[in-house]
Design an enzyme around this catalytic site. Sequence first.
Site, PDB file in Angstrom:
ATOM      1  N   LYS A 136     103.428  18.172  -1.689  1.00  0.00           N
ATOM      2  CA  LYS A 136     102.358  17.161  -1.635  1.00  0.00           C
ATOM      3  C   LYS A 136     102.965  15.760  -1.590  1.00  0.00           C
ATOM      4  O   LYS A 136     103.451  15.234  -2.586  1.00  0.00           O
ATOM      5  CB  LYS A 136     101.403  17.249  -2.823  1.00  0.00           C
TER       6      LYS A 136
ATOM      7  N   GLU B 114     111.173  14.078 -12.566  1.00  0.00           N
ATOM      8  CA  GLU B 114     112.090  12.959 -12.352  1.00  0.00           C
ATOM      9  C   GLU B 114     111.215  11.720 -12.422  1.00  0.00           C
ATOM     10  O   GLU B 114     110.400  11.479 -11.538  1.00  0.00           O
ATOM     11  CB  GLU B 114     112.773  13.131 -10.999  1.00  0.00           C
TER      12      GLU B 114
ATOM     13  N   CYS C  20     113.568   4.477  -8.597  1.00  0.00           N
ATOM     14  CA  CYS C  20     113.538   4.879 -10.003  1.00  0.00           C
ATOM     15  C   CYS C  20     114.820   4.463 -10.716  1.00  0.00           C
ATOM     16  O   CYS C  20     114.814   4.243 -11.913  1.00  0.00           O
ATOM     17  CB  CYS C  20     113.301   6.375 -10.114  1.00  0.00           C
TER      18      CYS C  20
ATOM     19  N   GLU D 267     108.804  -0.435 -16.461  1.00  0.00           N
ATOM     20  CA  GLU D 267     109.227  -0.248 -15.072  1.00  0.00           C
ATOM     21  C   GLU D 267     108.290  -1.059 -14.176  1.00  0.00           C
ATOM     22  O   GLU D 267     107.075  -0.843 -14.183  1.00  0.00           O
ATOM     23  CB  GLU D 267     109.159   1.232 -14.694  1.00  0.00           C
TER      24      GLU D 267
HETATM   25  P1  NAP Z   1     102.326   8.347  -9.353  1.00  0.00           P
HETATM   26  O1  NAP Z   1     100.862   8.209  -9.558  1.00  0.00           O
HETATM   27  O2  NAP Z   1     103.176   8.889 -10.429  1.00  0.00           O
HETATM   28  O3  NAP Z   1     102.493   9.205  -8.005  1.00  0.00           O
HETATM   29  C1  NAP Z   1     103.514  10.140  -7.726  1.00  0.00           C
HETATM   30  C2  NAP Z   1     102.916  11.385  -7.080  1.00  0.00           C
HETATM   31  O4  NAP Z   1     102.064  12.067  -8.020  1.00  0.00           O
HETATM   32  C3  NAP Z   1     102.038  11.112  -5.875  1.00  0.00           C
HETATM   33  O5  NAP Z   1     102.195  12.156  -4.941  1.00  0.00           O
HETATM   34  C4  NAP Z   1     100.656  11.139  -6.499  1.00  0.00           C
HETATM   35  O6  NAP Z   1      99.630  11.382  -5.590  1.00  0.00           O
HETATM   36  C5  NAP Z   1     100.775  12.276  -7.472  1.00  0.00           C
HETATM   37  N1  NAP Z   1      99.790  12.268  -8.549  1.00  0.00           N
HETATM   38  C6  NAP Z   1      99.032  11.238  -9.006  1.00  0.00           C
HETATM   39  N2  NAP Z   1      98.269  11.636 -10.051  1.00  0.00           N
HETATM   40  C7  NAP Z   1      98.551  12.953 -10.260  1.00  0.00           C
HETATM   41  C8  NAP Z   1      98.115  13.929 -11.205  1.00  0.00           C
HETATM   42  N3  NAP Z   1      97.225  13.635 -12.166  1.00  0.00           N
HETATM   43  N4  NAP Z   1      98.627  15.161 -11.134  1.00  0.00           N
HETATM   44  C9  NAP Z   1      99.540  15.481 -10.195  1.00  0.00           C
HETATM   45  N5  NAP Z   1      99.996  14.610  -9.271  1.00  0.00           N
HETATM   46  C10 NAP Z   1      99.518  13.353  -9.308  1.00  0.00           C
HETATM   47  O7  NAP Z   1     102.922   6.961  -8.953  1.00  0.00           O
HETATM   48  P2  NAP Z   1     102.117   5.778  -8.247  1.00  0.00           P
HETATM   49  O8  NAP Z   1     100.722   5.652  -8.757  1.00  0.00           O
HETATM   50  O9  NAP Z   1     102.255   5.981  -6.804  1.00  0.00           O
HETATM   51  O10 NAP Z   1     102.967   4.532  -8.731  1.00  0.00           O
HETATM   52  C11 NAP Z   1     102.693   3.946 -10.000  1.00  0.00           C
HETATM   53  C12 NAP Z   1     103.967   3.604 -10.711  1.00  0.00           C
HETATM   54  O11 NAP Z   1     104.751   4.770 -10.896  1.00  0.00           O
HETATM   55  C13 NAP Z   1     104.913   2.673  -9.959  1.00  0.00           C
HETATM   56  O12 NAP Z   1     104.581   1.347 -10.119  1.00  0.00           O
HETATM   57  C14 NAP Z   1     106.224   3.005 -10.566  1.00  0.00           C
HETATM   58  O13 NAP Z   1     106.400   2.302 -11.757  1.00  0.00           O
HETATM   59  C15 NAP Z   1     106.114   4.470 -10.866  1.00  0.00           C
HETATM   60  N6  NAP Z   1     106.778   5.296  -9.843  1.00  0.00           N
HETATM   61  C16 NAP Z   1     107.969   5.812 -10.147  1.00  0.00           C
HETATM   62  C17 NAP Z   1     108.632   6.576  -9.211  1.00  0.00           C
HETATM   63  C18 NAP Z   1     109.981   7.155  -9.518  1.00  0.00           C
HETATM   64  O14 NAP Z   1     110.638   7.625  -8.626  1.00  0.00           O
HETATM   65  N7  NAP Z   1     110.391   7.149 -10.754  1.00  0.00           N
HETATM   66  C19 NAP Z   1     108.093   6.798  -7.957  1.00  0.00           C
HETATM   67  C20 NAP Z   1     106.828   6.255  -7.682  1.00  0.00           C
HETATM   68  C21 NAP Z   1     106.191   5.515  -8.636  1.00  0.00           C
HETATM   69  P3  NAP Z   1      98.875  10.114  -4.970  1.00  0.00           P
HETATM   70  O15 NAP Z   1      99.897   9.342  -4.257  1.00  0.00           O
HETATM   71  O16 NAP Z   1      97.919  10.716  -4.051  1.00  0.00           O
HETATM   72  O17 NAP Z   1      98.255   9.364  -6.119  1.00  0.00           O
END
Ligand code: NAP
Length: 503
Positions: A202, A276, A310, A407
Amino acid sequence: MTATADSSRLIAVRPDVREFTASAKQMYIGGEFVDALSGRTFETVDPATGEVITTVPHARAEDVDRAVAAARSAFEAGAWRLMTPAQRQRVLWQIGEGILARADQFAQLESIDNGKSVGVARAVDVAWAAEIFFYYAGWATKIEGRTIPVSVPWAPGGQFHAFTLREPVGVCAQIVPWNLPLVMAAFKVAPALTCGNTVILKPAEQTPLTALLLAEVIDGLGLPAGVFNVVTGFGDAGAALAAHGDVDKVAFTGSTEVGKKIVAASQGNLKKVSLELGGKSPQVVFADADLDAAIPGTASGFLFNHGQACTAGTRLLVEDKIFEEFTQGVAEVAASQRIGSGMDTTTDIGPLISGEQLERVTGYIDAGLADGARALSGGKRHGTTGFYVEPTLLVDVNNSFSVYREEIFGPVAVAVPFSAADGVKAAANDTPYGLAASVWTRDISKAHRVASEIQAGTVWINCHNAFDTALPFGGYKQSGWGKELGEGAIDMYTQSKSVNIAL
Ligand code: NAP
Ligand code: MG
């Protein structure tokens, strides 16, 4: 003054990219490209312009059920897991070749969907993704158990032949973020497939396109239907995968907040979980460091991928003796970055992924300034269109500020001095995260000592973000569970079975 890349230098969109995005995309389930059962779609947007690129299916729980059923029946049928390791190796290798054969198409799609520089997408994202498939191709024939001499206590004199088998886990759900979409997919898909699992990928809602191009590559190789599936949707589709009773393992990369939700959702069938998550990685710079290397090196340590990494080294801990000189140097590097569209080959810093992230990142900067921080470079949004943020270095910061603790996921770092007398261990570890760190010094003993004191899954010395596919990668503390890359991923995508034979 931050330079701006010139929009007249935008490179032409390739015909194969135009063709890929010309019509509504379908997702990939059971060996077919299909719409969502509801017929619903959502738009994916170019963050440099805000323009819609194309639409993708809006998968809901019923589509997740369909993908899980396809992956389950492919796993049970066994055509993939019982294929000889040498054959699986060849398929993995062909996926890598397939990515390279379309490298420029992948790079432009990634740049348009994510905003990153097309040159970086080609040299880092696409090249590395292919490399990950080549690396795990080699593992297919090397997944070995052990023979173990046993002495069953209640069978004195009995003779046994005991050994372990490494078997695939089963149906693997893999949820990836938008920052390195193709690379994050490769991190997960390649080891899962080489071990004989079946996969439902996904991608993030913001960046679904390269996962769908990967599905085209894999579709062309004639894998058994259902071995590899892609479901495009929002967080609820990810949540449905994490909670699904017929999914054996969920692998997630993203925020720590959602990581905790994955753990909760996985409880129903106690599926295996690997995570991760986020980071607030320190870059520790000693006065004896080679500053000509450390200044640009630490700058790129927090600016790579516009800080949307990250492992971004966003806490610069700098020995007090060189603090002024060093931070001035880093601020100059930050201020010299060219900001613009990823499709301009001279761009260093592209747009953030979305308006939401723009608000989040500028919100953190504003909060830091309100707390009393001073911006040595940047400090605000760049321009008024597109989601651009100036590369920002904040000083006069203490460890109670949100910019120090949380972060940010944008091109923003804080710099804080430390004294040799007090040491740097406490400051480096003053975070709930433990993903990565770097140490910059010419003193080899000090480098080793500090590397051992830092609680992080990866420590780089005199470099930052120096990844290699053979090196296990994953977090300490709240940065995650399990190791990706290297042999670590083979451990995560297999389970060990002990067989003991009475002779
Ligand atoms: P996120 O919500 O953690 O999204 C990562 C993945 O998880 C996406 O594919 C997302 O789908 C999915 N997802 C969201 N809610 C979920 C749930 N309840 N159950 C299962 N999967 C779910 O990250 P984001 O909202 O895109 O970004 C928010 C913050 O997260 C960023 O500002 C950053 O601080 C952090 N982040 C960290 C990393 C890392 O590599 N450590 C990467 C991305 C973001 P959708 O995209 O459809 O919501
Ligand atoms: Mg999200």
